[in-house]
Design an enzyme around this catalytic site. Structure first.
Site, PDB file in Angstrom:
ATOM      1  N   ARG A 172       0.825  -1.213   0.000  1.00 55.15           N
ATOM      2  CA  ARG A 172       0.000   0.000   0.000  1.00 55.15           C
ATOM      3  C   ARG A 172       0.864   1.270   0.000  1.00 55.15           C
ATOM      4  NH1 ARG A 172      -5.239  -0.328   2.143  1.00 55.15           N
ATOM      5  NH2 ARG A 172      -4.940   1.555   3.371  1.00 55.15           N
ATOM      6  N   ARG A 248      -8.814  -6.262  14.163  1.00 57.31           N
ATOM      7  CA  ARG A 248      -8.160  -5.371  15.123  1.00 57.31           C
ATOM      8  C   ARG A 248      -9.135  -4.247  15.424  1.00 57.31           C
ATOM      9  NH1 ARG A 248      -4.009  -7.108  17.796  1.00 57.31           N
ATOM     10  NH2 ARG A 248      -2.859  -5.122  17.796  1.00 57.31           N
TER      11      ARG A 248
END
Ligand code: FAD
Ligand code: UDP
Length: 383
Positions: A172, A248
């Site tokens: 990314r 998460r």
């Protein structure tokens, strides 16, 4: 005319509702929260007057012309470029890694060409096709930069060593051999003048759409609907009967003060010993506004329990195996389409979320037109 139940008033749900309503259908959008816009929700902080990104910093960036035009239709986007600072071993650097970072870190004055050669000398060229996050980092930036900027941060962010994470997470981020410190490489980037929530409200503002907040989904609600679009967690639709997909979650510690607290919007803390990952000072996300007071979020990442908001799908091997079983079950369901970040258990930026929602709405309209029921998925969550 059909009636659709859309669960979730984030970008996914809002865009689908709007497209269907414009085609003459009726949509009821429910959300268990007391606001629309899902995790992109922004609200003015009463004490400081600052527009706060309630669930963490959101910067809009895209290469997709259609999506850029779409978002601009519903709100005013202001020019904004994300420039992230990173603190490592007591020094401040610029991210993503660019020529400035490389020169500052190694105490050099390299030209772009020299920096490329130099970084190759740092890189582990024995790694031919990097599979893990760690291999990707060692192959492209070498051990020193990896340990300074990625190892500790990633361990804090994901709760597992980078050697267990896929290379795709690091992909990314670009590595640049010039002084461009723009965090994103997309053609369009911006920030809504009055926050994301106002934009989502505008998308939902249509006579064919009814929005019900503080309304968790109940199976009995299906009775009134011809079809359901589910943007909640995929495993939640099945009552978590096969187990829970791993996520998460984030905790935000609020810091308030006078003036300028850190001088910029986002500072990452890359050392493993610092317990938080980053600090976002929200007024810097709206540089066209003036505020004497300030509010910042210190961001902590941890494993998501049943009571927490799921933020980042983990997608490790065991999550993918469970995902596969849920996807199989979902494909056998009738009358429901799973969409969005949670519904397809994928990390999705806002622009991709909007693009996919537009495509899902189009495909669903076509299916209805031909007398077919819309599919369970219009993307493969396992990709
Ligand atoms: P969501 O926004 O999660 O909306 C789903 C909605 O469904 C929620 O409001 C939830 O309350 C509701 N819901 C769930 N279950 C039920 C139920 N049973 N009953 C009723 N309602 C229910 N993207 C970018 O492009 N740029 C960024 O800078 C960026 N930063 C991010 C930072 C963080 C910390 C995170 C976590 C994400 C970031 N993103 C960013 C991604 C962005 O948040 C998503 O693309 C977007 O929120 C996806 O929209 P969605 O509608 O699919 O899901
Ligand atoms: N990352 C890192 N150090 C940083 C910033 C990012 O190690 O200072 C890693 C981290 O694992 C993160 C990934 O790179 O999940 C992708 O970064 P991005 O900024 O896209 O993260 P997100 O927007 O998902 O928080």
């Amino acid at each position: 005319m059909k009636h659709f139940l859309i669960v979730g008033a984030g970008f996914s749900g809002a865009v689908i509702a709007r497209e269907l309503a414009q085609a003459g259908h009726r949509a009821t959008v429910i959300d268990q929260r007391d606001h629309v816009a899902g995790n992109c929700h922004s609200a003015r902080d009463e004490e400081t007057g600052v527009m706060v990104h309630v669930y963490g910093p959101h910067i809009f960036h895209t290469d997709n012309e259609r999506v850029w035009q779409y978002i601009n239709r519903y709100g005013e986007m202001m020019p904004y470029v994300n420039r992230v600072k990173a603190i490592s071993q007591g020094r401040v650097y610029l991210l993503p890694i660019n020529l400035h970072t490389i020169n500052q870190f190694f105490g050099k004055t390299l030209s772009p060409r020299e920096a490329k050669v130099f970084l190759e000398s740092q890189a582990d060229l024995s790694i031919e096709s990097p599979q893990t996050f760690e291999e990707q980092a060692l192959r492209f930036v070498g051990r020193e930069l990896y340990e300074a900027f990625f190892k500790g941060y990633t361990l804090k962010q994901w709760g597992v060593p980078p050697s267990e994470l896929p290379a795709s997470i690091l992909k990314r981020l670009p590595v640049r051999f010039n002084y461009d410190d723009n965090y994103f490489s997309h053609r369009y980037q911006g920030m809504p003048r009055n926050g994301y929530t106002e934009i989502v409200q505008a998308i939902l503002d249509h006579p064919g759409i009814e929005v019900r907040l503080k309304t968790p989904f109940e199976p009995s609600m299906r009775q009134d609907a011809d079809h359901v679009f589910w943007t909640g967690p995929l495993d939640a639709w099945f009552g978590f009967s096969l187990g829970r997909l791993g996520y998460r979650t984030l905790d935000f510690e609020v810091i308030r003060g006078e003036g300028d607290l850190q001088g910029t919007a986002v500072i990452n803390y890359c050392d493993a010993e610092v317990p938080y990952t980053r600090i976002s000072e929200h007024k810097h996300f709206s540089p066209w506004e003036q505020h004497e007071k300030s509010i910042a979020y210190r961001e902590y990442s941890r494993s998501c329990s049943e009571r927490d908001i799921p933020y980042y799908p983990i997608r490790l091997v065991k999550d993918k195996a469970l995902l596969e079983r849920y996807v199989q079950r979902a494909r056998m369901e009738r009358g429901v389409t799973f969409v969005g970040r949670l519904g397809t258990y994928r990390y999705l930026d806002m622009d991709v979320t909007i693009k996919e929602a537009l495509e899902v709405a189009e495909a669903a309209k076509a299916a209805l037109h031909e007398g077919r029921t819309p599919e369970a998925f219009y993307v493969n969550p396992l990709d």
